[in-house]
Design a protein around this motif. Structure first.
Motif, PDB file in Angstrom:
ATOM      1  N   GLU A   1      30.333  70.999 107.375  1.00 48.92           N
ATOM      2  CA  GLU A   1      28.901  71.293 107.326  1.00 48.92           C
ATOM      3  C   GLU A   1      28.645  72.780 107.536  1.00 48.92           C
ATOM      4  OE1 GLU A   1      25.035  69.145 109.147  1.00 48.92           O
ATOM      5  OE2 GLU A   1      26.409  69.915 110.649  1.00 48.92           O
ATOM      6  N   ARG A   2      29.338  73.373 108.492  1.00 46.45           N
ATOM      7  CA  ARG A   2      29.132  74.796 108.807  1.00 46.45           C
ATOM      8  C   ARG A   2      29.559  75.695 107.648  1.00 46.45           C
ATOM      9  NH1 ARG A   2      32.926  75.469 112.683  1.00 46.45           N
ATOM     10  NH2 ARG A   2      34.364  76.212 111.063  1.00 46.45           N
TER      11      ARG A   2
ATOM     12  N   ASP B   1      22.884  64.274 102.489  1.00 49.27           N
ATOM     13  CA  ASP B   1      23.946  65.149 101.995  1.00 49.27           C
ATOM     14  C   ASP B   1      25.264  64.551 102.457  1.00 49.27           C
ATOM     15  OD1 ASP B   1      25.096  67.288 100.707  1.00 49.27           O
ATOM     16  OD2 ASP B   1      24.536  68.789 102.191  1.00 49.27           O
TER      17      ASP B   1
ATOM     18  N   ASP C   1      29.680  60.240 108.989  1.00 50.18           N
ATOM     19  CA  ASP C   1      28.986  61.460 108.586  1.00 50.18           C
ATOM     20  C   ASP C   1      27.503  61.405 108.964  1.00 50.18           C
ATOM     21  OD1 ASP C   1      28.772  63.971 107.450  1.00 50.18           O
ATOM     22  OD2 ASP C   1      28.545  63.216 105.409  1.00 50.18           O
TER      23      ASP C   1
ATOM     24  N   ARG D   1      29.280  65.474 103.518  1.00 48.62           N
ATOM     25  CA  ARG D   1      30.258  66.497 103.835  1.00 48.62           C
ATOM     26  C   ARG D   1      31.605  66.167 103.195  1.00 48.62           C
ATOM     27  NH1 ARG D   1      25.283  66.817 106.073  1.00 48.62           N
ATOM     28  NH2 ARG D   1      25.726  64.981 107.316  1.00 48.62           N
TER      29      ARG D   1
ATOM     30  N   ARG E   1      30.236  74.666 104.505  1.00 52.93           N
ATOM     31  CA  ARG E   1      29.864  74.099 103.204  1.00 52.93           C
ATOM     32  C   ARG E   1      31.098  73.960 102.305  1.00 52.93           C
ATOM     33  NH1 ARG E   1      25.509  77.411 104.165  1.00 52.93           N
ATOM     34  NH2 ARG E   1      25.993  78.949 102.578  1.00 52.93           N
TER      35      ARG E   1
ATOM     36  N   ALA F   1      20.672  64.920 106.474  1.00 55.10           N
ATOM     37  CA  ALA F   1      20.688  66.384 106.526  1.00 55.10           C
ATOM     38  C   ALA F   1      19.346  66.938 107.001  1.00 55.10           C
ATOM     39  CB  ALA F   1      21.036  66.960 105.161  1.00 55.10           C
TER      40      ALA F   1
ATOM     41  N   SER G   1      24.851  60.322 106.533  1.00 50.04           N
ATOM     42  CA  SER G   1      24.565  61.307 105.479  1.00 50.04           C
ATOM     43  C   SER G   1      23.259  62.063 105.680  1.00 50.04           C
ATOM     44  CB  SER G   1      24.556  60.632 104.095  1.00 50.04           C
ATOM     45  OG  SER G   1      25.777  59.963 103.841  1.00 50.04           O
TER      46      SER G   1
ATOM     47  N   LEU H   1      22.737  73.437 101.676  1.00 51.37           N
ATOM     48  CA  LEU H   1      23.349  72.112 101.664  1.00 51.37           C
ATOM     49  C   LEU H   1      24.407  72.059 100.564  1.00 51.37           C
ATOM     50  CD1 LEU H   1      20.040  70.107 102.101  1.00 51.37           C
ATOM     51  CD2 LEU H   1      21.655  70.775 103.883  1.00 51.37           C
TER      52      LEU H   1
END
Length: 258
Positions: free
Chosen positions: A15-16, A139, A155, A141, A18, A160, A158, A97
């Motif tokens: 996530e950080r 979203d 996740d 990951r 991308r 976001a 999902s 994202l």
């Protein structure tokens, strides 16, 4: 278990940075749903330690349209954190994202705590103080949306971002199952669905969520937000577009994607 912390770390890094990672079930075939929720909890705990604050929970994949789109057969749940929440009229940077999609939902604002495995429909209704429309931006990951329900759970279902419209007091005479939600992109209607699409009634999705949380000795707290799940299949989130959600009895909301 160390592997749970390792997988939570990998999801947070994806996530950080991308940079997506392979799905958990590719690396851990037969991953149980309980272990997937443990990965989710470990990742959420890291976010909280970093300053994030819990503002509610979401029920996901509660409609047949979403289950068919995702290739799963049961709902999941995730945690809503303060940085995810955007008021109507906000702008969202698509580049922040990875593979975002969007879906319209009915959301509840809790007026009192709601917890326990014996909560029924009437108790859930009594606990709700307000209701609003929401656009949830989901979203992944992982490298693609070809994931299992266990992957989605790990996740954080999902989730976001969540865009909420104005919250209005819950009218006990309002039939949320019959409420028809419409999503438009740049003025063109692209999706619609009724509240009954989520487990027959949005309040049933709320009951399901409370029962799921009870398995981990958790629940919903007064003031928190609860999402009932998408009433239609999710849509790609495209840059330079204006999204609007509206329904007959709930205030509309807008999101600008830049």
């Amino acid at each position: 278990m160390q592997w749970i912390n390792d997988e939570a770390t990998a999801l947070l890094a994806a996530e950080r940075d991308r940079v997506p990672v392979a799905s958990l079930t590719e690396r851990w075939p037969g991953l149980s749903l309980d272990d997937a929720y443990r990965v989710q909890a470990a990742a959420v705990a890291r976010r909280i330690a970093g300053g994030a604050r819990v503002i509610g929970h979401k029920a996901g994949v509660t409609s047949r349209a979403m289950q068919e789109q995702m290739g799963v057969a049961e709902p999941d749940s995730g945690v809503l954190l303060d940085y995810m929440l955007l008021p109507s009229g906000s702008s969202l940077a698509r580049g922040a994202l990875m593979q975002p999609r969007v879906e319209a939902e009915i959301a509840f604002r809790l007026g009192r705590d709601l917890a326990g495995p014996d909560i029924d429909l009437e108790a859930a209704q009594r606990a709700v103080a307000g209701v609003c429309l929401a656009l949830e931006v989901i979203d992944t990951r992982f490298t693609s949306w070809r994931i299992t329900v266990a992957d989605s759970i790990a996740d954080n279902a999902s989730c976001a971002r969540v865009v909420t419209g104005p919250v209005i007091p819950l009218d006990p005479d309002l039939d949320l199952a019959a409420e028809s939600l419409v999503v438009s992109v740049d003025g063109r209607a692209v999706a619609t669905g009724e509240g009954r699409a989520v487990l027959g009634d949005p309040f049933r999705a709320l009951v399901w969520l409370v029962h799921r949380l009870a398995r981990f000795d958790a629940g919903l707290k007064a003031g928190e937000l609860a999402l009932a799940g998408a009433v239609h299949a999710s849509l790609p989130l495209d840059v330079a577009s204006t999204l609007r959600a509206h329904s007959p009895h709930l205030p509309p909301l807008e999101l600008l994607v830049v």
